[in-house]
Design a protein around this motif. Structure first.
Motif, PDB file in Angstrom:
ATOM      1  N   PRO A  49       0.842  -0.430   0.197  1.00 25.76           N
ATOM      2  CA  PRO A  49       0.276   0.112   0.196  1.00 25.76           C
ATOM      3  C   PRO A  49       0.866   1.558   0.166  1.00 25.76           C
ATOM      4  O   PRO A  49       0.401   2.570   0.033  1.00 25.76           O
ATOM      5  N   LEU A  52       3.549   2.677  -3.932  1.00 28.89           N
ATOM      6  CA  LEU A  52       2.771   3.957  -5.405  1.00 28.89           C
ATOM      7  C   LEU A  52       2.671   5.669  -4.682  1.00 28.89           C
ATOM      8  O   LEU A  52       3.738   6.383  -5.512  1.00 28.89           O
ATOM      9  N   ALA A  53       3.047   5.876  -3.545  1.00 27.82           N
ATOM     10  CA  ALA A  53       2.996   6.852  -2.266  1.00 27.82           C
ATOM     11  C   ALA A  53       3.997   6.981  -2.545  1.00 27.82           C
ATOM     12  O   ALA A  53       5.258   7.906  -2.152  1.00 27.82           O
ATOM     13  N   TRP A  99       3.314  -5.901  -9.829  1.00 27.00           N
ATOM     14  CA  TRP A  99       2.535  -5.911 -10.147  1.00 27.00           C
ATOM     15  C   TRP A  99       1.564  -7.267 -10.599  1.00 27.00           C
ATOM     16  O   TRP A  99       0.353  -7.169 -10.959  1.00 27.00           O
ATOM     17  N   PHE A 100       2.281  -8.101 -11.255  1.00 23.80           N
ATOM     18  CA  PHE A 100       2.100  -9.576 -12.007  1.00 23.80           C
ATOM     19  C   PHE A 100       1.906 -10.426 -11.178  1.00 23.80           C
ATOM     20  O   PHE A 100       1.040 -11.501 -11.183  1.00 23.80           O
ATOM     21  N   PHE A 242      -2.531   2.720   6.428  1.00 27.38           N
ATOM     22  CA  PHE A 242      -2.755   1.389   6.081  1.00 27.38           C
ATOM     23  C   PHE A 242      -1.175   1.058   7.641  1.00 27.38           C
ATOM     24  O   PHE A 242      -0.344   0.217   7.060  1.00 27.38           O
ATOM     25  N   SER A 253      -4.209  -7.099   1.529  1.00 31.17           N
ATOM     26  CA  SER A 253      -4.421  -6.334   0.500  1.00 31.17           C
ATOM     27  C   SER A 253      -2.848  -6.071  -0.925  1.00 31.17           C
ATOM     28  O   SER A 253      -2.331  -6.366  -1.028  1.00 31.17           O
ATOM     29  N   PHE A 254      -3.313  -6.715  -1.746  1.00 38.64           N
ATOM     30  CA  PHE A 254      -2.249  -6.399  -3.025  1.00 38.64           C
ATOM     31  C   PHE A 254      -3.034  -5.909  -4.659  1.00 38.64           C
ATOM     32  O   PHE A 254      -4.207  -5.062  -4.452  1.00 38.64           O
ATOM     33  N   PHE A 255      -1.758  -5.561  -5.268  1.00 39.34           N
ATOM     34  CA  PHE A 255      -1.772  -4.712  -6.187  1.00 39.34           C
ATOM     35  C   PHE A 255      -3.180  -5.855  -7.281  1.00 39.34           C
ATOM     36  O   PHE A 255      -2.643  -7.139  -7.230  1.00 39.34           O
TER      37      PHE A 255
ATOM     38  N   GLN B  56     -10.007  -3.437 -11.294  1.00 38.37           N
ATOM     39  CA  GLN B  56      -8.205  -4.083 -11.721  1.00 38.37           C
ATOM     40  C   GLN B  56      -7.802  -4.525 -12.999  1.00 38.37           C
ATOM     41  O   GLN B  56      -7.188  -4.457 -13.309  1.00 38.37           O
ATOM     42  N   VAL B  59      -6.070  -1.260 -13.744  1.00 39.21           N
ATOM     43  CA  VAL B  59      -4.381  -0.958 -12.279  1.00 39.21           C
ATOM     44  C   VAL B  59      -4.138  -2.360 -13.247  1.00 39.21           C
ATOM     45  O   VAL B  59      -2.628  -1.504 -13.131  1.00 39.21           O
ATOM     46  N   TYR B  62      -2.430   0.279 -15.907  1.00 38.09           N
ATOM     47  CA  TYR B  62      -2.151   1.360 -15.585  1.00 38.09           C
ATOM     48  C   TYR B  62      -0.384   0.806 -14.862  1.00 38.09           C
ATOM     49  O   TYR B  62       0.807   1.756 -15.288  1.00 38.09           O
ATOM     50  N   ALA B  63      -0.281  -0.594 -14.542  1.00 37.98           N
ATOM     51  CA  ALA B  63       1.398  -1.327 -14.699  1.00 37.98           C
ATOM     52  C   ALA B  63       2.584  -0.291 -14.852  1.00 37.98           C
ATOM     53  O   ALA B  63       3.513  -0.082 -15.325  1.00 37.98           O
ATOM     54  N   LEU B  64       2.244  -0.098 -16.442  1.00 35.83           N
ATOM     55  CA  LEU B  64       3.218  -0.150 -18.019  1.00 35.83           C
ATOM     56  C   LEU B  64       3.262   1.112 -18.631  1.00 35.83           C
ATOM     57  O   LEU B  64       3.933   1.391 -18.440  1.00 35.83           O
ATOM     58  N   LEU B 110      -4.028   6.724  -6.103  1.00 30.67           N
ATOM     59  CA  LEU B 110      -4.263   5.664  -6.701  1.00 30.67           C
ATOM     60  C   LEU B 110      -4.173   4.619  -5.640  1.00 30.67           C
ATOM     61  O   LEU B 110      -4.809   3.412  -5.860  1.00 30.67           O
ATOM     62  N   GLY B 111      -3.217   4.861  -4.945  1.00 34.32           N
ATOM     63  CA  GLY B 111      -2.712   3.928  -3.873  1.00 34.32           C
ATOM     64  C   GLY B 111      -3.893   3.861  -2.725  1.00 34.32           C
ATOM     65  O   GLY B 111      -3.941   2.646  -2.509  1.00 34.32           O
ATOM     66  N   ILE B 114      -6.341   1.505  -4.565  1.00 32.54           N
ATOM     67  CA  ILE B 114      -6.665   0.138  -4.113  1.00 32.54           C
ATOM     68  C   ILE B 114      -6.429  -0.335  -3.645  1.00 32.54           C
ATOM     69  O   ILE B 114      -7.755  -0.904  -3.009  1.00 32.54           O
ATOM     70  N   GLY B 378      -7.065  -5.010  -4.564  1.00 32.68           N
ATOM     71  CA  GLY B 378      -7.041  -4.800  -3.050  1.00 32.68           C
ATOM     72  C   GLY B 378      -6.961  -5.871  -2.135  1.00 32.68           C
ATOM     73  O   GLY B 378      -6.110  -7.079  -1.880  1.00 32.68           O
TER      74      GLY B 378
END
Lengths: 255, 394
Positions: A49, A52-53, A99-100, A242, A253-255, B56, B59, B62-64, B110-111, B114, B378
């Motif tokens: 979490p 990104l920030a 992300w993946f 968070f 929580s995950f991406f 989803q 998101v 968005y990563a790329l 965005l963080g 999510i 999330g």
């Protein structure tokens, strides 16, 4: 105005090391602290979490470098060319891993991306250390060498310590087995940011010499400063939402 | 290829990849925000499922967008330091404002969006996705200000060996910007609308669950694509005025610029006629016409293709200039750049980003195929109201 914008630049770069240093450190420690897949999931869920920030501080550094120190920007980035390449490729791999990793269910898929997170985090820490040493040396000679490698190891160790403290704060008594309060996290953030802060203090006169003309800085001030409270407020909101007090780790929580 | 060609190709490939993902980000953001608003107002679980499902996809895409954008931002200094030396006092300002005043906020919110599922208060959580949308549009504005300056260096005068910003108003009201910005934003909405339409058509064709939701989203996609296509085409033709004024030879100089323009107009015009005269009038019945759904799926990638052709026309048509009429691309290249350096970074950036782009699209396709039930954006676990009560009670 010159001092204000040099200060903003320094704040952003120091902020990046202090904040994202923990994420990079956690990534480096991922295989060591997460022996099993559920362990690694918990570690990643603890940091995700904030990513990104945190990483956006470096994007801001690059933007301010271009807008406030245009004559330095090209010199620094082309002077550090191979390091900027490894830094960016490492960053890309680390982010792709985050992300993946949960987009497919297979064990190999997730474990593979976990290794990418680790590899990318090491790449980031070592590239940064080497870049700081090369900057301290005035960009003379090759940016890759033995002193640079030493700098890389120092930054990597500082980030690892910061990441370890972050996990002890975020998941007290769980992954690291230790518990740390917010004060300890602030201290480890200071450790992570110390190398770059020293360098910035030494480079301040050089930065001030190469700052953009006042016309450009005035425009930036008018366009950016009104947003500063919102930017800082959003960052504080992230850490409040968070943090460990919300017991949010029970809903990973995950991406 | 020599060093200059390699550096140009590297920027062109990362720029094209970047826009492929950004164009969908720009279009999906408002659509996800609209769905989230409906969910916040009604509280219906079905609306939450759909918000998280499209969120989803947003998101993953968005990563790329992020990683390709990073490489672009740093490439200015790595390969084109002549640009920052000559025009940095002007060109750097919109880029700095974009990173601080727009992207910094976009990324932070965005963080929060999510990871805020089932954690943030309902209306604050909704505010996050609208702020993400707003700042994404602000980003597009400042990047287009910077790009338009390269097309027509307004608001700056040459002093000594470099440009100085003299008129900020002229920079942000550049005629090469005012018609192009709505064109780009419209193209985003069009692309987002088509993706929502195509993915909904897939689920309706396969007769999966959530029939009612996908009926609604297919209609939303068509309406968004219609609005986007009107704006895109209108402001597309409107650009011929300023272009003929500032770059009269833009589309005759090199064959590639003309080809890009031609194919973009061909795709755009055909699709717009299809949307306006077929899809929109039949939008009420379209979700039930199973025979039409494969066609909708097939045309989904076309706006992406048109967007790339459009950027080829705009950017190749600027050559050989980097800053039109002032600084050539060749003169802007970093002095010490060698073939070894550019080859190393070319393999690193283009190889890694190209591979990740393919993986990303496969993941988007897979997420679409698995449908809303499998989404874990999330917080993990099913997106139903008992889960929320459970999470809050802890």
């Amino acid at each position: 105005m010159d001092i204000l914008w040099t200060g903003v630049f320094a704040l952003l770069l120091i902020g990046y090391f202090a904040l994202e240093g923990s994420g990079i450190g956690v990534g480096m420690l991922l295989p060591a602290l997460g022996g099993t897949q559920p362990d690694r999931d918990r570690v990643v869920a603890a940091m995700a979490p904030f990513v990104l920030a945190n990483e956006v501080w470096l994007v801001a550094v690059a933007g301010v470098l271009f807008g406030v120190f245009p004559s330095i920007e090209g010199e620094v980035l082309s002077g550090l060319y191979p390091l900027v390449v490894t830094l960016l490729v490492s960053w890309i791999l680390r982010d792709a891993g985050l992300w993946f990793r949960r987009r497919l269910d297979g064990h190999a898929w997730r474990a593979g991306w976990d290794w990418m997170i680790c590899l990318g985090s090491y790449g980031l820490a070592l590239s940064w250390g080497m870049a700081l040493v090369a900057m301290a040396g005035g960009l003379s000679g090759s940016p890759i060498g033995l002193p640079g490698l030493g700098g890389g190891l120092v930054v990597a160790a500082a980030f690892a310590f910061h990441g370890w403290t972050f996990l002890s704060w975020r998941l007290p008594g769980q992954v690291t087995g230790a518990s740390r309060a917010g004060g300890a996290l602030l201290a480890s953030a200071g450790v992570a940011a110390l190398p770059v802060a020293v360098l910035l203090a030494a480079l301040a006169p050089w930065l001030l010499e190469h700052i953009a003309p006042s016309g450009t800085l005035n425009v930036l001030s008018v366009m950016i400063l009104p947003f500063a409270p919102l930017m800082l407020g959003a960052q504080v909101w992230v850490w409040r939402t968070f943090g460990p007090r919300r017991a949010a780790d029970r809903v990973p929580s995950f991406f | 290829m020599d060093v200059l060609d390699l550096a140009r190709t590297q920027f062109a490939v990362t720029g094209s990849l970047h826009f492929l993902f950004v164009v969908l980000t720009l279009g999906l953001a408002p659509l996800v925000a609209i769905m989230h608003t409906r969910h916040a107002m009604t509280g219906k679980p079905a609306h939450e499922r759909m918000t998280r499902f499209w969120g989803q996809i947003y998101v993953i895409n968005y990563a790329l967008g992020i990683v390709t954008g990073l490489v672009m931002e740093f490439q200015f200094g790595m390969s084109w330091s002549g640009l920052s030396h000559y025009a940095g006092d002007v060109f750097g300002a919109p880029l700095a404002i974009e990173t601080l005043g727009a992207f910094f906020l976009e990324s932070t919110f965005l963080g929060l969006w999510i990871f805020g599922w089932h954690r943030l208060p309902r209306w604050l959580h909704l505010a996050c996705i609208w702020l993400v949308t707003l700042t994404a549009y602000a980003s597009a504005f400042w990047i287009m200000v910077a790009n338009s300056f390269l097309q027509n260096p307004a608001g700056a005068v040459e002093r000594g060996d470099h440009l100085v910003l003299t008129d900020f108003g002229a920079l942000v009201t550049n005629p090469m910007l005012t018609m192009a910005l709505p064109h780009v934003l419209g193209a985003g909405l069009w692309t987002g609308g088509f993706v929502v339409m195509g993915a909904s058509a897939y689920h309706l064709f396969r007769r999966t669950a959530d029939r009612e939701s996908f009926t609604g989203s297919l209609r939303l996609g068509v309406v968004a694509a219609f609005a986007g296509s009107l704006v895109t085409v209108g402001f597309g033709y409107a650009q011929f005025g300023p272009v003929s004024l500032f770059q009269p030879d833009k589309f005759n100089g090199t064959p590639l610029a003309g080809i890009g323009l031609g194919f973009m107009i061909l795709i755009g015009q055909l699709l717009q006629v299809l949307i306006m005269f077929v899809l929109l009038p039949t939008v009420y019945w379209l979700p039930r016409w199973r025979w039409a759904h494969p066609i909708l799926m097939l045309i989904t990638p076309l706006p992406f293709l048109a967007a790339i052709f459009g950027w080829l026309a705009r950017e190749v048509g600027r050559q050989p200039w980097l800053v039109h009429g002032r600084l050539t691309v060749a003169d802007a290249m970093s002095p010490g750049l060698t073939k070894g350096m550019i080859t190393l970074s070319f393999v690193g950036f283009v190889g890694v980003l190209g591979l990740l782009a393919v993986v990303d699209y496969l993941l988007i396709v897979r997420t679409v195929r698995r449908g809303p039930a499998a989404v874990t954006l999330g917080a993990d676990g099913p997106a139903d109201s008992t889960e929320r009560a459970h999470a809050l009670s802890l």
